[in-house]
Design a protein around this motif. Structure first.
Motif, PDB file in Angstrom:
ATOM      1  N   PHE A  45       0.842  -1.195   0.000  1.00 29.09           N
ATOM      2  CA  PHE A  45       0.000   0.000   0.000  1.00 29.09           C
ATOM      3  C   PHE A  45       0.881   1.250   0.000  1.00 29.09           C
ATOM      4  O   PHE A  45       0.693   2.161  -0.813  1.00 29.09           O
ATOM      5  CB  PHE A  45      -0.926  -0.023   1.222  1.00 29.09           C
ATOM      6  N   PHE A  46       1.854   1.284   0.901  1.00 28.06           N
ATOM      7  CA  PHE A  46       2.768   2.422   0.996  1.00 28.06           C
ATOM      8  C   PHE A  46       3.480   2.660  -0.342  1.00 28.06           C
ATOM      9  O   PHE A  46       3.506   3.789  -0.848  1.00 28.06           O
ATOM     10  CB  PHE A  46       3.786   2.170   2.111  1.00 28.06           C
ATOM     11  N   LEU A  47       4.039   1.602  -0.916  1.00 22.04           N
ATOM     12  CA  LEU A  47       4.763   1.740  -2.180  1.00 22.04           C
ATOM     13  C   LEU A  47       3.837   2.167  -3.312  1.00 22.04           C
ATOM     14  O   LEU A  47       4.218   2.991  -4.160  1.00 22.04           O
ATOM     15  CB  LEU A  47       5.467   0.431  -2.534  1.00 22.04           C
ATOM     16  N   ALA A  48       2.641   1.626  -3.347  1.00 21.59           N
ATOM     17  CA  ALA A  48       1.683   1.994  -4.395  1.00 21.59           C
ATOM     18  C   ALA A  48       1.304   3.472  -4.292  1.00 21.59           C
ATOM     19  O   ALA A  48       1.256   4.177  -5.312  1.00 21.59           O
ATOM     20  CB  ALA A  48       0.441   1.107  -4.308  1.00 21.59           C
ATOM     21  N   ILE A  49       1.063   3.934  -3.077  1.00 20.48           N
ATOM     22  CA  ILE A  49       0.713   5.351  -2.876  1.00 20.48           C
ATOM     23  C   ILE A  49       1.878   6.239  -3.288  1.00 20.48           C
ATOM     24  O   ILE A  49       1.695   7.267  -3.957  1.00 20.48           O
ATOM     25  CB  ILE A  49       0.293   5.607  -1.412  1.00 20.48           C
ATOM     26  N   GLU A  50       3.077   5.869  -2.879  1.00 18.93           N
ATOM     27  CA  GLU A  50       4.265   6.641  -3.268  1.00 18.93           C
ATOM     28  C   GLU A  50       4.377   6.719  -4.800  1.00 18.93           C
ATOM     29  O   GLU A  50       4.702   7.770  -5.347  1.00 18.93           O
ATOM     30  CB  GLU A  50       5.524   6.011  -2.677  1.00 18.93           C
ATOM     31  N   THR A  56       4.181  13.035  -3.193  1.00 17.44           N
ATOM     32  CA  THR A  56       3.618  14.324  -2.789  1.00 17.44           C
ATOM     33  C   THR A  56       2.128  14.185  -2.495  1.00 17.44           C
ATOM     34  O   THR A  56       1.375  13.666  -3.325  1.00 17.44           O
ATOM     35  CB  THR A  56       3.807  15.363  -3.917  1.00 17.44           C
ATOM     36  N   TYR A  57       1.729  14.667  -1.323  1.00 18.01           N
ATOM     37  CA  TYR A  57       0.310  14.641  -0.962  1.00 18.01           C
ATOM     38  C   TYR A  57      -0.397  15.827  -1.603  1.00 18.01           C
ATOM     39  O   TYR A  57       0.015  16.975  -1.435  1.00 18.01           O
ATOM     40  CB  TYR A  57       0.133  14.681   0.561  1.00 18.01           C
ATOM     41  N   ASP A  58      -1.461  15.536  -2.337  1.00 21.45           N
ATOM     42  CA  ASP A  58      -2.304  16.552  -2.956  1.00 21.45           C
ATOM     43  C   ASP A  58      -3.740  16.172  -2.624  1.00 21.45           C
ATOM     44  O   ASP A  58      -4.266  15.189  -3.167  1.00 21.45           O
ATOM     45  CB  ASP A  58      -2.066  16.574  -4.463  1.00 21.45           C
ATOM     46  N   GLU A  59      -4.355  16.922  -1.731  1.00 23.24           N
ATOM     47  CA  GLU A  59      -5.683  16.565  -1.232  1.00 23.24           C
ATOM     48  C   GLU A  59      -6.701  16.392  -2.354  1.00 23.24           C
ATOM     49  O   GLU A  59      -7.464  15.419  -2.361  1.00 23.24           O
ATOM     50  CB  GLU A  59      -6.181  17.620  -0.232  1.00 23.24           C
ATOM     51  N   ALA A  60      -6.711  17.295  -3.308  1.00 19.45           N
ATOM     52  CA  ALA A  60      -7.676  17.202  -4.409  1.00 19.45           C
ATOM     53  C   ALA A  60      -7.449  15.928  -5.219  1.00 19.45           C
ATOM     54  O   ALA A  60      -8.409  15.251  -5.613  1.00 19.45           O
ATOM     55  CB  ALA A  60      -7.583  18.429  -5.308  1.00 19.45           C
ATOM     56  N   GLU A  61      -6.184  15.588  -5.470  1.00 19.24           N
ATOM     57  CA  GLU A  61      -5.874  14.359  -6.214  1.00 19.24           C
ATOM     58  C   GLU A  61      -6.294  13.116  -5.437  1.00 19.24           C
ATOM     59  O   GLU A  61      -6.757  12.139  -6.019  1.00 19.24           O
ATOM     60  CB  GLU A  61      -4.377  14.294  -6.552  1.00 19.24           C
ATOM     61  N   VAL A  62      -6.094  13.140  -4.127  1.00 13.26           N
ATOM     62  CA  VAL A  62      -6.487  12.002  -3.295  1.00 13.26           C
ATOM     63  C   VAL A  62      -8.000  11.839  -3.312  1.00 13.26           C
ATOM     64  O   VAL A  62      -8.513  10.724  -3.477  1.00 13.26           O
ATOM     65  CB  VAL A  62      -5.950  12.146  -1.854  1.00 13.26           C
ATOM     66  N   ILE A  63      -8.728  12.917  -3.172  1.00 14.58           N
ATOM     67  CA  ILE A  63     -10.196  12.859  -3.194  1.00 14.58           C
ATOM     68  C   ILE A  63     -10.682  12.316  -4.532  1.00 14.58           C
ATOM     69  O   ILE A  63     -11.559  11.455  -4.579  1.00 14.58           O
ATOM     70  CB  ILE A  63     -10.800  14.254  -2.888  1.00 14.58           C
ATOM     71  N   LEU A  88      -6.289   7.231   5.315  1.00 14.64           N
ATOM     72  CA  LEU A  88      -5.250   6.207   5.228  1.00 14.64           C
ATOM     73  C   LEU A  88      -4.186   6.602   4.201  1.00 14.64           C
ATOM     74  O   LEU A  88      -2.989   6.427   4.439  1.00 14.64           O
ATOM     75  CB  LEU A  88      -5.882   4.860   4.881  1.00 14.64           C
ATOM     76  N   ILE A  89      -4.605   7.167   3.104  1.00 16.69           N
ATOM     77  CA  ILE A  89      -3.652   7.649   2.101  1.00 16.69           C
ATOM     78  C   ILE A  89      -2.851   8.822   2.668  1.00 16.69           C
ATOM     79  O   ILE A  89      -1.619   8.871   2.530  1.00 16.69           O
ATOM     80  CB  ILE A  89      -4.368   8.033   0.789  1.00 16.69           C
ATOM     81  N   ARG A  90      -3.522   9.758   3.330  1.00 16.67           N
ATOM     82  CA  ARG A  90      -2.831  10.912   3.916  1.00 16.67           C
ATOM     83  C   ARG A  90      -1.787  10.457   4.939  1.00 16.67           C
ATOM     84  O   ARG A  90      -0.712  11.049   5.063  1.00 16.67           O
ATOM     85  CB  ARG A  90      -3.823  11.890   4.544  1.00 16.67           C
ATOM     86  N   ALA A  91      -2.086   9.373   5.666  1.00 21.32           N
ATOM     87  CA  ALA A  91      -1.163   8.863   6.688  1.00 21.32           C
ATOM     88  C   ALA A  91       0.175   8.412   6.095  1.00 21.32           C
ATOM     89  O   ALA A  91       1.182   8.393   6.802  1.00 21.32           O
ATOM     90  CB  ALA A  91      -1.816   7.716   7.454  1.00 21.32           C
ATOM     91  N   VAL A  92       0.195   8.067   4.814  1.00 22.89           N
ATOM     92  CA  VAL A  92       1.459   7.709   4.157  1.00 22.89           C
ATOM     93  C   VAL A  92       2.394   8.920   4.135  1.00 22.89           C
ATOM     94  O   VAL A  92       3.613   8.785   4.262  1.00 22.89           O
ATOM     95  CB  VAL A  92       1.208   7.184   2.716  1.00 22.89           C
ATOM     96  N   PHE A  93       1.826  10.103   4.027  1.00 15.61           N
ATOM     97  CA  PHE A  93       2.609  11.334   3.912  1.00 15.61           C
ATOM     98  C   PHE A  93       2.761  12.082   5.233  1.00 15.61           C
ATOM     99  O   PHE A  93       3.634  12.939   5.356  1.00 15.61           O
ATOM    100  CB  PHE A  93       1.962  12.268   2.881  1.00 15.61           C
ATOM    101  N   ASP A  94       1.891  11.784   6.205  1.00 11.16           N
ATOM    102  CA  ASP A  94       1.865  12.529   7.465  1.00 11.16           C
ATOM    103  C   ASP A  94       1.664  11.559   8.625  1.00 11.16           C
ATOM    104  O   ASP A  94       0.555  11.063   8.847  1.00 11.16           O
ATOM    105  CB  ASP A  94       0.734  13.553   7.416  1.00 11.16           C
ATOM    106  N   GLU A  95       2.743  11.289   9.359  1.00 18.27           N
ATOM    107  CA  GLU A  95       2.693  10.326  10.459  1.00 18.27           C
ATOM    108  C   GLU A  95       1.767  10.753  11.589  1.00 18.27           C
ATOM    109  O   GLU A  95       1.366   9.925  12.407  1.00 18.27           O
ATOM    110  CB  GLU A  95       4.104  10.114  11.031  1.00 18.27           C
TER     111      GLU A  95
END
Length: 146
Positions: A45-50, A56-63, A88-95
């Motif tokens: 999951f972590f590698l796929a999100i990366e 880079t976390y982009d809230e609009a892209e995640v939504i 859960l996706i945001r947690a990859v970028f922000d502990e």
């Protein structure tokens, strides 16, 4: 903890869409136990999100990604909660992200996200082997720290 080959094989057949072989791995794992699967799944999951969000976390892209994911899984194992998936996706970028979800819901989101991202990439066998080897290494390193 060592991640067993059957757990890696299960992930490989899932991502490649070889559902007959995947069912066979599932039967073996049901008999032997699923030890190592949650750790490998978290690493995948972590590698796929990366890979998908290029680090880079982009809230609009995640939504948008979660909305597309939910739209494409009408016949899946059940609906995922969009706020849980986004967190859960945001947690990859922000502990510091606090997750309030069941292990089952987390596993469902991680499986769907990792499968979707990695299967859409159309990875060659060698490239998929590299991703799986990296995920296995990450999972084993994480387990050794706990």
């Amino acid at each position: 903890m060592m991640i067993r080959d059957n757990v890696v094989g299960f992930a490989r057949t899932l991502i490649k869409g070889d559902f007959e072989a995947n069912d066979e791995y599932e039967r073996r794992l049901d008999a032997e136990g699923w030890d190592g699967w949650p750790a490998l799944l978290s690493a995948l999951f972590f590698l796929a999100i990366e890979r998908r969000f290029e680090g880079t976390y982009d809230e609009a892209e995640v939504i948008k990604f979660v909305a597309d994911l939910r739209a494409g899984t009408v016949d899946g194992p059940g609906p995922i909660d969009p706020s849980e998936a986004e967190s859960l996706i945001r947690a990859v970028f922000d502990e510091s992200v606090q997750l309030d979800m069941s292990p089952e819901a987390m596993g469902q989101v991680q499986t769907l996200v990792a499968y979707t991202i990695l299967s859409r990439e159309g990875l060659s066998d060698d490239a998929l082997d590299e991703v799986l080897a990296e995920a296995k290494q990450l999972a084993e390193e994480q387990a050794s720290r706990q």
